[in-house]
Design an enzyme around this catalytic site. Sequence first.
Site, PDB file in Angstrom:
ATOM      1  N   ASP A 313       0.829  -1.199   0.000  1.00  0.00           N
ATOM      2  CA  ASP A 313       0.000   0.000   0.000  1.00  0.00           C
ATOM      3  C   ASP A 313       0.870   1.259   0.000  1.00  0.00           C
ATOM      4  OD1 ASP A 313      -2.743   1.207   0.466  1.00  0.00           O
ATOM      5  OD2 ASP A 313      -1.701   1.969   2.236  1.00  0.00           O
ATOM      6  N   GLU A 342       1.602  -0.065  -4.859  1.00  0.00           N
ATOM      7  CA  GLU A 342       0.573   0.907  -5.233  1.00  0.00           C
ATOM      8  C   GLU A 342       1.265   2.229  -5.529  1.00  0.00           C
ATOM      9  OE1 GLU A 342      -3.619   2.786  -3.582  1.00  0.00           O
ATOM     10  OE2 GLU A 342      -1.953   2.485  -2.194  1.00  0.00           O
TER      11      GLU A 342
END
Length: 601
Positions: A313, A342
Amino acid sequence: MSTALNKQIQRIEPPFWFSGMHNPELQILFYGTNISQCQITIENSNAITNVKRTENPNFIFVTINTQKINTTEIDFVFKRKDKSGFIQKYELRKRTKNSATRKSFDSSDSIYLLMPDRFANGNKNNQNDTKTTEKYNRELPGGRHGGDIEGIIQNLDYIQSLGITTIWCTPLCEDNEAEYSYHGYAQSDVYKIDPRFGTNEDYVRLAKEIHNRNMKLVMDYVTNHWGLAHWMLKDSPAKNWIHQFENYTETNHKRSTISDINASKIDRNICLSGWFVPSMPDLNITNPLVFNYLCQNAIWWIEYANLDGFRVDTYNYSEPEYISKWTKAISDEYPNFNLVGEITMRNQGLLSYWQKDSPIAKIQNFNSHLSSVMDFALSDALQSVFNEDDDSWDQGITRIYDILSKDFLFPNVNNLLIFGENHDTRRLNHIYNNDIRKYKMAMCMLATLRGIPQLYYGSEIGMAGDQNLGDADIRKDFPGGWENDENNAFLPETRSECQKAYFDFTSKLFHWRKTNAAVHFGKTTHYIPENNVYVYFRYNTNQTVMVLINNNPENQEIMTKRFEENIKNHITGKEILTDLFFDLSQAIPIEGKSALILELE
């Protein structure tokens, strides 16, 4: 020596470790009231290489060389100045055979992204927990709805029946925020599965059940931030464990400042050190203790749960030198382990900057060591092109052509994660007003373009949602995941006709994809779109796949002479969804707003 006194040790992290790791150094955190006042040794061993104390006397960090340990149990001796003391035992477990060389996910796989709280409630007894703040409330759109690990396990057959090979769950570790804790990104204990999802043992069982089906499990890992309720932020080891400003400062989200040679220092610093949101303190990964903690935590989960990959993330919100070292530390232990970051950027040059061995980053002597990035440029296009009926210089299906024309920027284009939607975007079925023709075109492209396709739970049965109405609208409960749901879409006999149409198409497409190596690792040749029709080929030495995407509302006749360099001596093409055969020497008819996938014979 007394062992009763060791009750003052409230936490040990990692809770245990593994022998035979590539990096023999292990840093163990001991936490307890004034624990740093103790002197620490190991009985009959000189394995301790460093003892680090911080300004908080409740922490002590002990580094050992595990190669000097020949037992499965270590006796740490804690002694105070008054000669009192205790022994704390610590376990070194044996690694799983061939753990270091485990195979990860790649472009032969397809990934199913699900949010555990919204997928299925398999265990009604864990909906609430006495030690977590937010309670079960399915009536609250942004509340805890009760989905859990058991619900995933009970519906693995459903996921497998889609043709999916890999599952990515949003974070399952404890998130003890007072509200919106269901998504898991504000973690409060990164060594513990949230009790409302299950236990650590349940997570290990999930991995085993997935592996029994020859499928793979990807963990959603967060390096950039924790939640305010994290136990270590309530009694922090050091002031610089997190980034702190005189006043609350949120990141400016301008990640381009990282590679921008003209960026100001203050803008770059706020980007990297500002908090993601007020409830998510920004971790200071440049602190060696934080860095080691995150490295070991990630490796512990891989080894303990036998994981097959990470989705990381907010990857490029962390200081680049250190997040790249974190990534390399994992790759050193597991050379074949795939990590997808990400990188929420739409410029393909900036996306390429973050993939391992990027020629663009090399200019600045930077290497992220990150094997895969999420292709947000392609995702944005897939969320718009099928509503653009007129093809022009940069509109309609030409958007996709232009994106693939920049594939030379990436060192490994087959290892990009490609997707049309996820838990942070509008759903495709909302964007396309549940026009199944447009859904089919998007899925056909995901199944045949270069990269690793990711699907988002529920879209395969027609679920829609608008992010503009709030995150809860794009994260709805899967119908049938709760005992009294009126509609159960997990079972074919209880799906609606609409759900059945979506599911049957998706299942046939992705089951086919598993069989075709040309779309896994093959080369691509594409042709400039004409009349909003895009034709491309995926091929290797043994197989050729021809894909035709008619984004024009009108039926088309596609003349094949233009594609002779790829058609070569092939005579017919079998359409994989309808099993119809097409004569490649003749014009190929294609309906408006539709796709054909031909295996050339």
